[in-house]
Design an enzyme around this catalytic site. Sequence first.
Site, PDB file in Angstrom:
ATOM      1  N   LYS A 204       2.934   8.876  15.041  1.00  0.00           N
ATOM      2  CA  LYS A 204       2.698   7.479  14.681  1.00  0.00           C
ATOM      3  C   LYS A 204       1.897   7.464  13.389  1.00  0.00           C
ATOM      4  O   LYS A 204       0.741   7.888  13.353  1.00  0.00           O
ATOM      5  CB  LYS A 204       1.950   6.739  15.790  1.00  0.00           C
ATOM      6  CG  LYS A 204       1.745   5.265  15.478  1.00  0.00           C
ATOM      7  CD  LYS A 204       1.014   4.549  16.600  1.00  0.00           C
ATOM      8  CE  LYS A 204       0.815   3.084  16.286  1.00  0.00           C
ATOM      9  NZ  LYS A 204       0.048   2.379  17.343  1.00  0.00           N
ATOM     10  N   ARG A 214       0.427  -7.214  13.472  1.00  0.00           N
ATOM     11  CA  ARG A 214      -0.964  -7.634  13.631  1.00  0.00           C
ATOM     12  C   ARG A 214      -1.027  -9.119  13.991  1.00  0.00           C
ATOM     13  O   ARG A 214      -1.862  -9.540  14.783  1.00  0.00           O
ATOM     14  CB  ARG A 214      -1.753  -7.355  12.347  1.00  0.00           C
ATOM     15  CG  ARG A 214      -1.684  -5.898  11.881  1.00  0.00           C
ATOM     16  CD  ARG A 214      -2.642  -4.999  12.638  1.00  0.00           C
ATOM     17  NE  ARG A 214      -2.281  -3.601  12.549  1.00  0.00           N
ATOM     18  CZ  ARG A 214      -2.550  -2.797  11.518  1.00  0.00           C
ATOM     19  NH1 ARG A 214      -3.169  -3.281  10.459  1.00  0.00           N
ATOM     20  NH2 ARG A 214      -2.196  -1.525  11.549  1.00  0.00           N
ATOM     21  N   ARG A 225      -6.614   2.279  10.231  1.00  0.00           N
ATOM     22  CA  ARG A 225      -6.626   3.259  11.320  1.00  0.00           C
ATOM     23  C   ARG A 225      -6.299   4.661  10.807  1.00  0.00           C
ATOM     24  O   ARG A 225      -5.745   5.477  11.528  1.00  0.00           O
ATOM     25  CB  ARG A 225      -5.631   2.830  12.405  1.00  0.00           C
ATOM     26  CG  ARG A 225      -5.983   1.489  13.037  1.00  0.00           C
ATOM     27  CD  ARG A 225      -5.001   1.097  14.109  1.00  0.00           C
ATOM     28  NE  ARG A 225      -5.468  -0.097  14.793  1.00  0.00           N
ATOM     29  CZ  ARG A 225      -4.744  -1.205  14.993  1.00  0.00           C
ATOM     30  NH1 ARG A 225      -3.495  -1.245  14.568  1.00  0.00           N
ATOM     31  NH2 ARG A 225      -5.239  -2.248  15.611  1.00  0.00           N
ATOM     32  N   GLU A 241       1.620  17.793  16.467  1.00  0.00           N
ATOM     33  CA  GLU A 241       1.417  16.733  17.460  1.00  0.00           C
ATOM     34  C   GLU A 241       2.483  16.816  18.559  1.00  0.00           C
ATOM     35  O   GLU A 241       2.190  16.611  19.744  1.00  0.00           O
ATOM     36  CB  GLU A 241       1.484  15.356  16.787  1.00  0.00           C
ATOM     37  CG  GLU A 241       0.343  15.065  15.831  1.00  0.00           C
ATOM     38  CD  GLU A 241      -0.912  14.577  16.538  1.00  0.00           C
ATOM     39  OE1 GLU A 241      -0.951  14.598  17.790  1.00  0.00           O
ATOM     40  OE2 GLU A 241      -1.861  14.184  15.835  1.00  0.00           O
ATOM     41  N   LYS A 256       7.250   6.723  15.002  1.00  0.00           N
ATOM     42  CA  LYS A 256       6.992   5.334  14.635  1.00  0.00           C
ATOM     43  C   LYS A 256       6.227   5.314  13.315  1.00  0.00           C
ATOM     44  O   LYS A 256       5.210   6.008  13.208  1.00  0.00           O
ATOM     45  CB  LYS A 256       6.175   4.661  15.743  1.00  0.00           C
ATOM     46  CG  LYS A 256       5.814   3.209  15.485  1.00  0.00           C
ATOM     47  CD  LYS A 256       4.969   2.647  16.631  1.00  0.00           C
ATOM     48  CE  LYS A 256       4.645   1.179  16.414  1.00  0.00           C
ATOM     49  NZ  LYS A 256       3.799   0.622  17.483  1.00  0.00           N
ATOM     50  N   SER A 282       7.792  -3.916  13.164  1.00  0.00           N
ATOM     51  CA  SER A 282       7.790  -5.307  12.715  1.00  0.00           C
ATOM     52  C   SER A 282       8.118  -5.458  11.245  1.00  0.00           C
ATOM     53  O   SER A 282       8.859  -6.367  10.852  1.00  0.00           O
ATOM     54  CB  SER A 282       6.425  -5.929  13.009  1.00  0.00           C
ATOM     55  OG  SER A 282       5.379  -5.213  12.345  1.00  0.00           O
ATOM     56  N   TYR A 321      13.356  -5.213  17.832  1.00  0.00           N
ATOM     57  CA  TYR A 321      13.245  -6.628  18.196  1.00  0.00           C
ATOM     58  C   TYR A 321      14.616  -7.304  18.237  1.00  0.00           C
ATOM     59  O   TYR A 321      14.724  -8.424  18.733  1.00  0.00           O
ATOM     60  CB  TYR A 321      12.308  -7.328  17.210  1.00  0.00           C
ATOM     61  CG  TYR A 321      10.922  -6.725  17.244  1.00  0.00           C
ATOM     62  CD1 TYR A 321      10.020  -7.060  18.251  1.00  0.00           C
ATOM     63  CD2 TYR A 321      10.517  -5.772  16.305  1.00  0.00           C
ATOM     64  CE1 TYR A 321       8.763  -6.484  18.307  1.00  0.00           C
ATOM     65  CE2 TYR A 321       9.261  -5.191  16.355  1.00  0.00           C
ATOM     66  CZ  TYR A 321       8.390  -5.548  17.359  1.00  0.00           C
ATOM     67  OH  TYR A 321       7.149  -4.962  17.423  1.00  0.00           O
TER      68      TYR A 321
END
Length: 330
Positions: A204, A214, A225, A241, A256, A282, A321
Amino acid sequence: MSTTYGTFPGSRPRRLRTTPAMRRMVAETRLHPADLILPAFVREGISTPVPISAMPGVVQHTRDTLRKAAVEALEAGVSGIMLFGVPEEAKKDAAGTAGTDPDGILQVAIRDVKAEVGDELVIMSDLCLDEFTDHGHCGVLDADGRVDNDATLERYAEMAQVQADAGVHVVGPSGMMDGQVGVIRDALDQTGHEDVSVLAYTAKYASAFYGPFREAVGSSLQGDRKTYQQDAANSRESMRELALDLAEGADMVMVKPAMPYLDILAKVAEAVDVPVAAYQISGEYAMVEAAAANGWIDRDRAIMETLTGVKRAGANMILTYWATEVARQL
């Protein structure tokens, strides 16, 4: 009349592109409704759905409209629904306690959807604190304002238990804390939830494309982040990872965002023997919708092309989506 046949090509790949039926027959990559997972937002304390301005066509659901959306996804052939809870602002605090409250909005939504569709639709939940903290980070903060990795793991273990108690089939730890998959797996197993799967957010990245999300979750985040999500410049790090998540018991793994990281997706898919997911996030959705609204691209073709690209790169499952819409078309 003489003809010099040697001047013409002997191999003509175009023969396999001559008609729609021919192209369909030889297609190497096929999208199927079962490949798709619908991310959905449910907001506490609203009586009608709230449109998300940066994501035309996507809303923050009420509990009732979320149930309806889950049924529509199931009827279209979508495989799963990934739930994100949006609590009332007054319920946010530094520890994100609404995220572990059995009566918190996400746990209530899991129970609602489970009551509506049972086991016919795979119910997934976001296992992260960012929607529930007043500072907007994915974990609890230490005295210096940094995310405390190990203290956050304790909170994730609690979240895993309450989400599993609510009836979720799959938890999706998205916080990118070191060791999160192992702690969550242990918490599930020790509380009698051995059958609940873990979809690891393995790679990610700290991405600019999260912007509309957000708004979707009412994030309180100030800053970024970058100290826990991956650096966009790094590829080998994602494989480290991946190895850690698999060793800790991940049942499925995810990359992602999708589009800017198709190379990572392909590497992950090549390396593993567990199902691989990708999240078309998004910002990817918003770009296509905005360009289409301006008449710059063909919306339907662009949607299918982006999803086919993600599938071609190696994804077994795609969070998008457009899941229900595309499943109906397929």
